[in-house]
Motif scaffolding. Structure first.
Motif, PDB file in Angstrom:
ATOM      1  N   ASP A  81       0.813  -1.213   0.000  1.00 22.81           N
ATOM      2  CA  ASP A  81       0.000   0.000   0.000  1.00 22.81           C
ATOM      3  C   ASP A  81       0.851   1.271   0.000  1.00 22.81           C
ATOM      4  OD1 ASP A  81      -2.351  -1.457   0.061  1.00 22.81           O
ATOM      5  OD2 ASP A  81      -2.795  -1.040   2.169  1.00 22.81           O
ATOM      6  N   THR A  82       2.004   1.236   0.700  1.00 24.54           N
ATOM      7  CA  THR A  82       2.674   2.496   1.021  1.00 24.54           C
ATOM      8  C   THR A  82       4.148   2.608   0.660  1.00 24.54           C
ATOM      9  OG1 THR A  82       3.282   1.792   3.279  1.00 24.54           O
ATOM     10  CG2 THR A  82       1.093   2.796   2.972  1.00 24.54           C
ATOM     11  N   THR A  83       4.840   1.514   0.359  1.00 29.90           N
ATOM     12  CA  THR A  83       6.315   1.607   0.270  1.00 29.90           C
ATOM     13  C   THR A  83       6.919   1.170  -1.055  1.00 29.90           C
ATOM     14  OG1 THR A  83       6.778  -0.636   1.132  1.00 29.90           O
ATOM     15  CG2 THR A  83       6.421   1.121   2.756  1.00 29.90           C
ATOM     16  N   VAL A  84       6.133   0.660  -1.976  1.00 30.59           N
ATOM     17  CA  VAL A  84       6.661   0.038  -3.195  1.00 30.59           C
ATOM     18  C   VAL A  84       6.596   1.006  -4.377  1.00 30.59           C
ATOM     19  CG1 VAL A  84       6.232  -1.775  -4.903  1.00 30.59           C
ATOM     20  CG2 VAL A  84       6.109  -2.305  -2.469  1.00 30.59           C
ATOM     21  N   GLU A  85       7.704   1.107  -5.091  1.00 25.95           N
ATOM     22  CA  GLU A  85       7.743   1.840  -6.356  1.00 25.95           C
ATOM     23  C   GLU A  85       8.187   0.872  -7.447  1.00 25.95           C
ATOM     24  OE1 GLU A  85       6.751   4.786  -7.043  1.00 25.95           O
ATOM     25  OE2 GLU A  85       6.554   5.730  -5.068  1.00 25.95           O
ATOM     26  N   VAL A  86       7.304   0.628  -8.424  1.00 28.45           N
ATOM     27  CA  VAL A  86       7.604  -0.304  -9.516  1.00 28.45           C
ATOM     28  C   VAL A  86       7.838   0.484 -10.790  1.00 28.45           C
ATOM     29  CG1 VAL A  86       6.682  -2.182 -10.926  1.00 28.45           C
ATOM     30  CG2 VAL A  86       6.270  -2.161  -8.461  1.00 28.45           C
ATOM     31  N   GLY A  87       8.931   0.179 -11.491  1.00 30.42           N
ATOM     32  CA  GLY A  87       9.255   0.860 -12.741  1.00 30.42           C
ATOM     33  C   GLY A  87      10.238   0.045 -13.535  1.00 30.42           C
ATOM     34  N   THR A  88      11.133   0.722 -14.225  1.00 27.07           N
ATOM     35  CA  THR A  88      12.181   0.047 -14.986  1.00 27.07           C
ATOM     36  C   THR A  88      13.515   0.709 -14.681  1.00 27.07           C
ATOM     37  OG1 THR A  88      11.853   1.482 -16.916  1.00 27.07           O
ATOM     38  CG2 THR A  88      10.637  -0.606 -16.877  1.00 27.07           C
ATOM     39  N   LEU A  89      14.568  -0.060 -14.833  1.00 25.03           N
ATOM     40  CA  LEU A  89      15.940   0.425 -14.673  1.00 25.03           C
ATOM     41  C   LEU A  89      16.793  -0.271 -15.715  1.00 25.03           C
ATOM     42  CD1 LEU A  89      17.953   2.113 -12.937  1.00 25.03           C
ATOM     43  CD2 LEU A  89      18.336   0.025 -11.588  1.00 25.03           C
ATOM     44  N   ASP A  90      17.397   0.518 -16.582  1.00 28.80           N
ATOM     45  CA  ASP A  90      18.196  -0.034 -17.692  1.00 28.80           C
ATOM     46  C   ASP A  90      17.384  -1.015 -18.530  1.00 28.80           C
ATOM     47  OD1 ASP A  90      20.411   1.442 -16.804  1.00 28.80           O
ATOM     48  OD2 ASP A  90      21.051  -0.179 -15.464  1.00 28.80           O
ATOM     49  N   GLY A  91      16.114  -0.672 -18.720  1.00 28.95           N
ATOM     50  CA  GLY A  91      15.250  -1.488 -19.580  1.00 28.95           C
ATOM     51  C   GLY A  91      14.722  -2.754 -18.950  1.00 28.95           C
ATOM     52  N   PHE A  96      11.622  -0.752  -6.097  1.00 33.96           N
ATOM     53  CA  PHE A  96      12.328  -0.100  -4.990  1.00 33.96           C
ATOM     54  C   PHE A  96      11.361  -0.050  -3.812  1.00 33.96           C
ATOM     55  CE2 PHE A  96      14.282   3.346  -2.583  1.00 33.96           C
ATOM     56  CZ  PHE A  96      15.637   3.092  -2.758  1.00 33.96           C
ATOM     57  N   VAL A  97      11.825  -0.487  -2.646  1.00 32.73           N
ATOM     58  CA  VAL A  97      10.963  -0.612  -1.468  1.00 32.73           C
ATOM     59  C   VAL A  97      11.576   0.179  -0.318  1.00 32.73           C
ATOM     60  CG1 VAL A  97       9.830  -2.200   0.125  1.00 32.73           C
ATOM     61  CG2 VAL A  97      10.285  -2.927  -2.221  1.00 32.73           C
ATOM     62  N   VAL A  98      10.931   1.247   0.097  1.00 32.59           N
ATOM     63  CA  VAL A  98      11.427   2.020   1.231  1.00 32.59           C
ATOM     64  C   VAL A  98      10.963   1.361   2.524  1.00 32.59           C
ATOM     65  CG1 VAL A  98      11.467   4.156  -0.110  1.00 32.59           C
ATOM     66  CG2 VAL A  98       9.464   3.623   1.293  1.00 32.59           C
ATOM     67  N   THR A  99      11.591   1.738   3.645  1.00 34.77           N
ATOM     68  CA  THR A  99      11.252   1.108   4.929  1.00 34.77           C
ATOM     69  C   THR A  99       9.925   1.593   5.475  1.00 34.77           C
ATOM     70  OG1 THR A  99      12.296   2.804   6.287  1.00 34.77           O
ATOM     71  CG2 THR A  99      13.698   1.021   5.522  1.00 34.77           C
ATOM     72  N   GLY A 100       9.463   2.712   4.998  1.00 34.11           N
ATOM     73  CA  GLY A 100       8.320   3.418   5.548  1.00 34.11           C
ATOM     74  C   GLY A 100       8.719   4.869   5.672  1.00 34.11           C
ATOM     75  N   ASP A 101       9.123   5.271   6.871  1.00 35.71           N
ATOM     76  CA  ASP A 101       9.402   6.670   7.143  1.00 35.71           C
ATOM     77  C   ASP A 101      10.817   7.121   6.749  1.00 35.71           C
ATOM     78  OD1 ASP A 101      10.679   5.245   9.130  1.00 35.71           O
ATOM     79  OD2 ASP A 101       9.337   5.895  10.718  1.00 35.71           O
ATOM     80  N   ILE A 102      11.550   6.314   6.029  1.00 36.42           N
ATOM     81  CA  ILE A 102      12.858   6.718   5.499  1.00 36.42           C
ATOM     82  C   ILE A 102      12.850   6.474   3.997  1.00 36.42           C
ATOM     83  CG2 ILE A 102      15.355   6.539   5.710  1.00 36.42           C
ATOM     84  CD1 ILE A 102      14.951   5.015   8.310  1.00 36.42           C
ATOM     85  N   ASP A 103      13.224   7.485   3.232  1.00 39.89           N
ATOM     86  CA  ASP A 103      13.186   7.383   1.768  1.00 39.89           C
ATOM     87  C   ASP A 103      14.468   6.742   1.242  1.00 39.89           C
ATOM     88  OD1 ASP A 103      12.250   7.616  -0.795  1.00 39.89           O
ATOM     89  OD2 ASP A 103      12.931   9.677  -1.060  1.00 39.89           O
ATOM     90  N   ALA A 104      14.709   5.514   1.677  1.00 37.45           N
ATOM     91  CA  ALA A 104      15.854   4.733   1.211  1.00 37.45           C
ATOM     92  C   ALA A 104      15.481   3.263   1.349  1.00 37.45           C
ATOM     93  CB  ALA A 104      17.118   5.056   2.004  1.00 37.45           C
ATOM     94  N   MET A 105      16.222   2.395   0.664  1.00 35.79           N
ATOM     95  CA  MET A 105      15.916   0.962   0.689  1.00 35.79           C
ATOM     96  C   MET A 105      17.019   0.210   1.407  1.00 35.79           C
ATOM     97  SD  MET A 105      15.073  -1.712  -2.406  1.00 35.79           S
ATOM     98  CE  MET A 105      16.771  -2.199  -2.785  1.00 35.79           C
ATOM     99  N   TRP A 106      16.650  -0.418   2.510  1.00 35.58           N
ATOM    100  CA  TRP A 106      17.548  -1.322   3.215  1.00 35.58           C
ATOM    101  C   TRP A 106      17.444  -2.698   2.568  1.00 35.58           C
ATOM    102  CZ3 TRP A 106      17.327   3.246   5.267  1.00 35.58           C
ATOM    103  CH2 TRP A 106      18.255   3.634   6.236  1.00 35.58           C
ATOM    104  N   MET A 107      18.584  -3.334   2.329  1.00 35.36           N
ATOM    105  CA  MET A 107      18.567  -4.677   1.737  1.00 35.36           C
ATOM    106  C   MET A 107      17.776  -5.645   2.625  1.00 35.36           C
ATOM    107  SD  MET A 107      20.606  -4.810  -1.089  1.00 35.36           S
ATOM    108  CE  MET A 107      21.777  -6.164  -1.153  1.00 35.36           C
ATOM    109  N   ARG A 108      18.000  -5.576   3.925  1.00 36.72           N
ATOM    110  CA  ARG A 108      17.297  -6.444   4.865  1.00 36.72           C
ATOM    111  C   ARG A 108      15.804  -6.157   4.863  1.00 36.72           C
ATOM    112  NH1 ARG A 108      19.967  -4.975   8.818  1.00 36.72           N
ATOM    113  NH2 ARG A 108      18.818  -3.037   9.125  1.00 36.72           N
TER     114      ARG A 108
END
Length: 480
Positions: A81-91, A96-108
């Motif tokens: 609902d809130t953290t997923v951005e789906v698109g393309t990268l290099d075709g 990209f999935v943020v943690t919630g309140d931080i605009d970055a993606m942790w691998m874990r």
């Protein structure tokens, strides 16, 4: 300097209305007349999966308690609902999935956040595309820097995290934070293996992913540090000592054992002794999964055999150095240094000692695990807290008295005792502070004092627990 803790902390103070009676934890009554959905309107949801929506309806119908059903409906789809951005990268598909309140993606976090949907992917093309994109994004991130724990949406961007701007380490474009944590490389393997097992889909496992896995194995071997300290070091100017590392950023001294050094725990807090036992046991499991994929997908016997040999070496080292010889029976240590120094504690973040069976690192019935589990859920663990609102494990990250709902969930995940599962669910139900969501941590006496009002991992993990309980322990629900 702004720290992650000060940015994320959301504290709401309220009086505690009741006290404990035996093991029944009492909290202020919510006063709700109804349980209206806290999900975003359909048109504002980041991602919609038909399979997930069906699972919500089916599972909710089997939860008689209206508040538990409401919590499940809010929490289970929160990542989508809130953290997923789906698109393309290099075709190629990109997620990209943020943690919630931080605009970055942790691998874990990103791996764990979508894990509860893996079993549904085979019947849902939209979910398959999401997983294709995330598995590929993980490979891109590992290619940028296998030592980083968090990444930017733009692989060429500079970190926008206030607290990481002046770190003394080899910061690269695309990296948001560069704390070396073993589990940052284990979680993408767990996700890839789980997705492959659930669907049989080989699409995302291309040459780029194969190359990233070579880098994972290389990094694990570098951090065995058999021939010197290796290439990674990290220091940060901070008032909190757990934000930086000892001895010019290389960590406290160790005697090489075959285990992997970790400079930071899954909490993003610095290790005291660099051999973190839950992280190393997770690596053993992940390397075994990776070996299977390398053989069956790539016919790469050489790298598969290297994975198995490394896993066996780590496992033997953990058995030799990571076990506390107790008069009541052996226990796992939390961290060791190879010189004989051992730290016993547990941290709520996963991998933890409590969560070992959840990650496939041992069986729930394993005798050493059972002794360890009992010890970490007791006053023997300095980060076990018990108060009027509940009991559970926290950690240095949010400090004393702060119980993490994630630890309560892990207690339920690793139990087959219906009464224990029911007690865990009662605590989770009574400590969300009328928000309808799980949090990072709450005060042991007052759940209205909590951190992180938007923490997607905790939310979807709760959803996963409810699905498991409905499927395998329905009688526990009748005791809540």
């Amino acid at each position: 300097m702004t720290s992650r803790r000060s940015l994320l902390k959301f504290l709401a103070l309220a009086p505690v209305a009741a006290t404990l009676a035996g093991t029944a934890f009492a909290v202020p009554a919510s006063g709700k007349a109804s349980f209206a959905s806290r999900r975003p309107p359909v048109g504002k949801r980041k991602f919609v999966s038909p399979a997930v929506e069906r699972a919500i309806a089916q599972t909710k119908a089997r939860i008689a308690d209206p508040e538990l059903a409401w919590l499940f409906e809010n929490c289970y789809p929160n990542t989508l609902d809130t953290t997923v951005e789906v698109g393309t990268l290099d075709g190629q598909p990109d997620t990209f999935v943020v943690t919630g309140d931080i605009d970055a993606m942790w691998m874990r976090d990103s791996s764990a956040q979508v894990w509860p949907y893996v079993s549904l992917a085979k019947e849902d093309k939209a979910l398959q595309r999401l997983f294709h994109g995330l598995i590929r994004r993980h490979a891109v991130c590992i290619g940028i820097d296998p030592y980083a724990n968090a990444f930017m949406p733009d692989p060429k961007a500079k970190s926008n995290l206030d607290w990481a701007q002046h770190d003394i380490t080899d910061m690269r474009p695309g990296v948001a934070e560069r704390k070396w944590e073993i589990d940052s490389l284990c979680y993408p393997i767990r996700l890839a293996y789980g997705y492959w097992q659930a669907t049989g889909d080989r699409t995302p496992f291309d040459d780029s992913w194969h190359a990233a896995m070579r880098k994972v194995v290389q990094t694990f071997k570098e951090q065995q540090r058999k021939d010197g300290p290796g290439p990674y070091k990290f220091q940060r100017t901070s008032q909190n000592p757990t934000e930086s590392q000892f001895l010019q950023g290389y960590g406290n001294p160790t005697r090489p054992t075959g285990m992997i050094h970790a400079m930071f725990r899954p909490s993003d807090d610095a290790t005291l002794y660099p051999f973190n036992i839950p992280g190393n046991l997770f690596a053993v499991t992940s390397l075994g999964q990776l070996a299977t994929m390398l053989r069956q997908r790539f016919r790469d016997e050489t790298l598969a055999a290297e994975c198995e040999a490394l896993a066996a070496e780590i496992r033997q080292a953990v058995e030799t150095h990571g076990v506390i010889r107790d008069s009541q029976g052996d226990l796992w240590a939390y961290e060791v240094d190879g010189y004989g120094n051992q730290l016993f504690m547990d941290d709520a973040n996963v991998p933890s000692l409590l969560a070992l069976p959840y990650l496939g690192s041992c069986k729930r019935e394993d005798a050493r695990y059972r002794r360890t589990r009992a010890a970490v859920w007791s006053a023997r663990n300095p980060y076990f807290f018990k108060g009027r609102a509940g009991e559970g494990i926290g950690g240095p990250h949010e400090g004393m008295r702060m119980i993490w709902p994630m630890s309560i969930m892990m207690r339920a995940f690793t139990s087959n005792d219906e009464a224990e599962i029911a007690q865990s669910l009662r605590m989770l139900k009574s400590t969300h502070a009328d928000t309808g969501f799980m949090h990072e941590a709450f005060d042991q006496d007052n759940p209205a004092t909590f951190t992180r009002s938007w923490f997607a991992w905790a939310n979807t993990l709760f959803g996963e627990l409810m699905v498991q309980t409905v499927q395998h322990y329905p009688a526990a629900l009748r005791q809540v």
